[in-house]
Design a protein around this motif. Structure first.
Motif, short mmCIF file in Angstrom:
data_model
loop_
_atom_site.label_atom_id
_atom_site.label_comp_id
_atom_site.label_asym_id
_atom_site.label_seq_id
_atom_site.Cartn_x
_atom_site.Cartn_y
_atom_site.Cartn_z
N GLN A 346 -10.78 2.37 -5.91
CA GLN A 346 -10.69 2.89 -4.49
C GLN A 346 -9.55 3.80 -4.62
O GLN A 346 -8.50 3.87 -5.50
N ASN A 349 -4.97 3.87 -1.85
CA ASN A 349 -4.07 2.87 -2.21
C ASN A 349 -2.93 2.98 -1.23
O ASN A 349 -1.88 3.51 -1.69
N MET A 351 -2.20 0.97 1.80
CA MET A 351 -1.77 0.01 3.08
C MET A 351 -1.20 -1.10 2.49
O MET A 351 0.22 -1.37 2.25
N HIS A 406 -10.65 -3.06 -3.56
CA HIS A 406 -10.41 -3.11 -2.10
C HIS A 406 -10.98 -1.82 -1.36
O HIS A 406 -11.29 -0.97 -2.04
N THR A 408 -10.02 0.01 2.42
CA THR A 408 -9.14 0.43 3.46
C THR A 408 -9.86 0.99 4.62
O THR A 408 -10.96 1.35 4.58
N TRP A 410 -8.96 3.03 8.77
CA TRP A 410 -7.81 3.29 9.85
C TRP A 410 -8.33 4.12 10.70
O TRP A 410 -9.23 5.02 10.42
N ASP A 417 -7.32 -3.58 5.32
CA ASP A 417 -7.21 -3.47 4.10
C ASP A 417 -7.88 -4.60 3.38
O ASP A 417 -7.40 -5.86 4.07
N TYR A 461 0.11 4.31 7.51
CA TYR A 461 0.26 2.80 8.34
C TYR A 461 1.72 2.98 8.26
O TYR A 461 2.59 3.30 7.55
#
Length: 483
Positions: A346, A349, A351, A406, A408, A410, A417, A461
């Motif tokens: 990912q 990174n 959140m 992960h 995320t 938005w 997340d 965020y």
């Protein structure tokens, strides 16, 4: 670490105690929930108290009710990623917008889950917490031995309804929950929906209908601003771009691929059959893979359960509503390894983790994971799909304690997340899944937000999410150590 089974040796419950502080929950609802739960899990109460202590209600809104900015944002019902995000990013980063921001009008929506795993990937405890104008201090959701709940009436996100109805939705996601003691409107999952998409594509790969290294020619008959024009790439490349750089264009191609194989409705049925009833990839356009909107739903609990399966649960994970055992065989071992490895790569990174901003005064440190090397330049800074983060991450990478596989997501009024946390060798031994969804997307800022330097990707965020990740990881580290 041994655990006491609350509902017998076959399973566990992450149960709830609803207190008088939990918004407008009435006494009858409290009694019902306590009776259903029996007792509460430690992680559930820690998650609730941590969320409450972070005071998410203190964020500022750059598009407050009555403003022109709000009117523009509420007009966008579909494809929010393409139509809202650039404007919202500008608002979130710009000092002018921040100066004009007003306090959020009501308690934000938050839906968070932690599933604690043992060394073999088996769930040993779990907690789900909901926060909203109705549950201002957070409320713990009762879970049964199948990591499921009948005690929540899940509602579909409604952009205007969040203001008009004080955070309570009107469209049911799961039927038959009219008398449930808890009621929660799920935040739109934004790009976390790509977990469902890629799970569906890998199911096709496992059945031999699609090959990872075959070229898929994406030829949309309708061009959208979300999806872009035609392309031809391997399925493996589309998956990589979708999961690691959150490419909307590649994700549209994968959704169209699912439609081409008439696999969208079967995918939604698969989620139902697995007991993941809130996971629904609905309303997308079969001719281009776009038209992402509020009918696409995900709860933190079902998303966490999906990730637990992808991570690998030995034997039966839980029993589905149809009485069948659910196992990690829903994907082949090869597909699960590929999926997790992609999530570990990912790029955003940004959140629950904030490692891309390593060492800055703002935002606060999040989960102590490392930024993947593929995104790090010679100067130590991260660049993902043209987004430059501008901080040397090498000092934070040296101190990393966990891997974080992960995804995320938005838009202006959505933040998400969802990932799998594993301790690095010698770094504490914890293993868990953590998922957070909220309406606190890019239009919401912190009062102490610092200005973004020119050319640097603006922070997406509130830093309260990073603090949440850090605090819950510290708790899980202590748990793994037996303290």
């Amino acid at each position: 670490m041994s655990r006491k089974w609350v509902l017998g040796p076959a399973g566990f419950v992450a149960a709830a105690a609803l207190t008088a502080s939990c918004g407008s929950v009435n006494a009858g609802q409290v009694a019902h929930t306590q009776a259903a739960a029996g007792s509460k899990s430690k992680v559930a109460e820690r998650l609730r108290s941590t969320l409450d202590g972070l005071r998410f209600q203190e964020v500022l809104d750059t598009a407050p009710p009555g403003s022109q900015a709000q009117a523009r944002l509420l007009d966008d019902a579909f494809d929010k990623e393409a139509r809202q995000t650039p404007r919202a990013r500008t608002n979130a980063a710009g000092t002018k917008a921040a100066a004009a921001a007003e306090p959020i009008v009501q308690q934000p929506q938050i839906d968070a889950t932690v599933i604690e795993l043992n060394g073999k990937g088996r769930p040993v405890s779990a907690g789900t917490v909901l926060m909203s104008p109705k549950y201002k201090n957070g409320v713990v959701v009762p879970l049964d031995k199948n990591l499921s709940t009948q005690d929540v009436r899940w509602r579909q996100w409604d952009d205007k309804g969040w203001y008009a109805n004080k955070g309570q939705g009107t469209i049911d996601v799961v039927p038959g929950r009219e008398k449930a003691p808890l009621d929660h409107m799920l935040a739109y999952p934004a790009s976390v929906l790509k977990l469902m998409v890629n799970f569906g594509v890998l199911r096709l790969v496992d059945r031999g209908e699609v090959k990872l290294d075959s070229t898929y020619e994406y030829k949309p008959t309708e061009i959208s601003s979300l999806c872009g024009g035609a392309s031809a790439k391997t399925v493996r490349t589309y998956i990589d771009e979708s999961l690691t750089a959150s490419s909307n264009a590649s994700s549209c191609a994968l959704i169209k691929l699912l439609h081409d194989h008439k696999a969208v409705d079967p995918l939604n049925k698969t989620f139902q059959d697995l007991g993941l009833t809130t996971l629904q990839l609905k309303g997308t356009n079969p001719v281009n893979g776009g038209h992402w909107g509020n009918p696409v739903t995900m709860s933190s609990l079902d998303t966490a359960k999906l990730l637990a399966l992808v991570n690998g649960v030995p034997g039966k994970a839980w029993t589905a509503p149809n009485g069948r055992p659910v196992t990690s065989a829903v994907l082949s071992p090869a597909s699960r390894r590929f999926f997790v490895n992609e999530l570990k790569q990912q790029g955003f990174n940004d959140m629950l983790s904030s490692v891309n901003r390593c060492g800055g005064a703002y935002p606060a440190p999040g989960l102590p994971n490392a930024a993947p090397s593929r995104w790090i330049g010679a100067d130590g800074t991260v660049t993902v799909a043209g987004a430059k983060f501008g901080r040397d991450v090498r000092p934070c990478n040296k101190k990393a304690e966990v891997s974080f596989a992960h995804k995320t997501g938005w838009v202006n009024n959505s933040a998400g997340d969802a990932g799998i946390v594993r301790a690095l060798p010698g770094k504490g031994g914890r293993s868990y899944v953590i998922v957070v969804f909220s309406n606190l997307g890019t239009q919401y800022v912190d009062a102490n937000r610092t200005a973004t330097p020119p050319g640097v990707y603006p922070y997406t965020y509130t830093e309260k999410f990073a603090k949440l990740g850090r605090l819950m990881d510290a708790y899980e580290k202590r748990r793994a150590a037996g303290r």
